[in-house]
Scaffold this active site. Structure first.
Site, PDB file in Angstrom:
ATOM      1  N   HIS A  33       0.813  -1.221   0.000  1.00  0.00           N
ATOM      2  CA  HIS A  33       0.000   0.000   0.000  1.00  0.00           C
ATOM      3  C   HIS A  33       0.844   1.268   0.000  1.00  0.00           C
ATOM      4  O   HIS A  33       0.294   2.367   0.054  1.00  0.00           O
ATOM      5  CB  HIS A  33      -0.929   0.003   1.216  1.00  0.00           C
ATOM      6  CG  HIS A  33      -0.210  -0.134   2.524  1.00  0.00           C
ATOM      7  ND1 HIS A  33       0.205   0.940   3.245  1.00  0.00           N
ATOM      8  CD2 HIS A  33       0.181  -1.234   3.209  1.00  0.00           C
ATOM      9  CE1 HIS A  33       0.829   0.524   4.340  1.00  0.00           C
ATOM     10  NE2 HIS A  33       0.829  -0.785   4.341  1.00  0.00           N
ATOM     11  N   CYS A  34       2.175   1.164  -0.051  1.00  0.00           N
ATOM     12  CA  CYS A  34       3.031   2.349   0.024  1.00  0.00           C
ATOM     13  C   CYS A  34       3.940   2.509  -1.182  1.00  0.00           C
ATOM     14  O   CYS A  34       3.826   3.484  -1.925  1.00  0.00           O
ATOM     15  CB  CYS A  34       3.894   2.299   1.298  1.00  0.00           C
ATOM     16  SG  CYS A  34       2.972   2.471   2.837  1.00  0.00           S
ATOM     17  N   ILE A  35       4.858   1.573  -1.366  1.00  0.00           N
ATOM     18  CA  ILE A  35       5.926   1.774  -2.341  1.00  0.00           C
ATOM     19  C   ILE A  35       5.399   1.904  -3.771  1.00  0.00           C
ATOM     20  O   ILE A  35       5.911   2.720  -4.538  1.00  0.00           O
ATOM     21  CB  ILE A  35       6.975   0.654  -2.235  1.00  0.00           C
ATOM     22  CG1 ILE A  35       7.578   0.658  -0.826  1.00  0.00           C
ATOM     23  CG2 ILE A  35       8.089   0.848  -3.258  1.00  0.00           C
ATOM     24  CD1 ILE A  35       8.591  -0.441  -0.601  1.00  0.00           C
TER      25      ILE A  35
END
Length: 242
Positions: free
Chosen positions: A75-77
């Site tokens: 969900h971030c990178i």
């Protein structure tokens, strides 16, 4: 944060705190894109990217190892760098370096699919109607998190090429949107597959049994060498490494 964290690093504004998080994730995305691009180049040059990276990692300073793979997940990178690029345009700036890294990483499931097709072709088998068993659906090992997982893109691309795709993973018993359930990783299942793809290196999967029973293994994570104690450059004859 002081209630739940041992150490807190205060900054002047919430925006600065958010920027620090985006910098960290963008740093990782850019460096992963670099090794992904180098992996594609090494393949064309007939070199073992994993061996080269392991050798580079022996330098005691100035180098931080990152490893290639079939794509980014979580969900971030995969998301933060694109948000940063979008936000930069509000300040009349194109973050070309960040966007290029994003394009490289987005391309990796497509490249992995071509590597699978090439491995099948080397054994006289087309992708169409091939029985492909994916090991791992989550974006990283030992979790069931499917967010932005490159394994889902691999599944889509292989199906588009006409492959008969099944999967096994202890952490994701069903993929209801795809109409699939995790199959048992039995000797018969492994022997029946035209190609077994290690998409996520879950530690619960017995890779020794996979290598022993499968006719062809495409290892997108260098998991066989890492787990079974082999050295760079030496893999079983039935294993193709990204």
């Amino acid at each position: 944060y002081a209630v739940i964290c041992d150490t807190v690093h205060p900054v002047s504004t919430p925006e600065s705190a958010e920027m620090s998080k985006i910098i960290e994730n963008t740093f990782r995305a850019v460096n992963i894109a670099l090794v992904n691009e180098l992996a594609m180049l090494a393949d064309r040059m007939g070199l073992d990217i994993w061996e080269a990276l392991e050798a580079s990692s022996t330098k005691p300073f100035g180098f931080m190892p990152f490893w290639p793979g079939p794509g980014l997940g979580g969900h971030c990178i995969p998301i933060d760098p694109f948000y940063l690029a979008w936000r930069a345009r509000a300040f009349d700036m194109d973050s070309e370096f960040v966007e290029l890294a994003g394009r490289v990483n987005v391309n990796m499931p497509y490249y992995a699919t071509t590597r699978i097709a090439r491995s099948l072709n080397s054994r006289g088998k087309a992708v169409k109607d091939a029985r492909v068993l994916l090991l791992g659906m989550a974006y990283k090992a030992d979790v069931g998190d499917l967010r932005e997982s490159p394994s889902l893109k691999l599944l889509e691309l292989l199906r588009a090429e006409g492959a008969n795709v099944t999967y096994h993973v202890p952490h994701v018993p069903t993929l209801s949107d795809e109409g699939l359930s995790s199959v048992e990783l039995s000797p018969d299942t492994l022997a029946a597959a035209d190609c077994v793809v290690i998409a996520t290196a879950h530690t619960a999967i017995d890779l020794a049994a996979v290598v022993e029973r499968a006719d062809l293994v495409v290892d997108l994570r260098n998991a066989v060498r890492h787990r079974l104690g082999g050295v760079a450059g030496a893999v079983p004859a039935n294993v193709d490494v990204l």
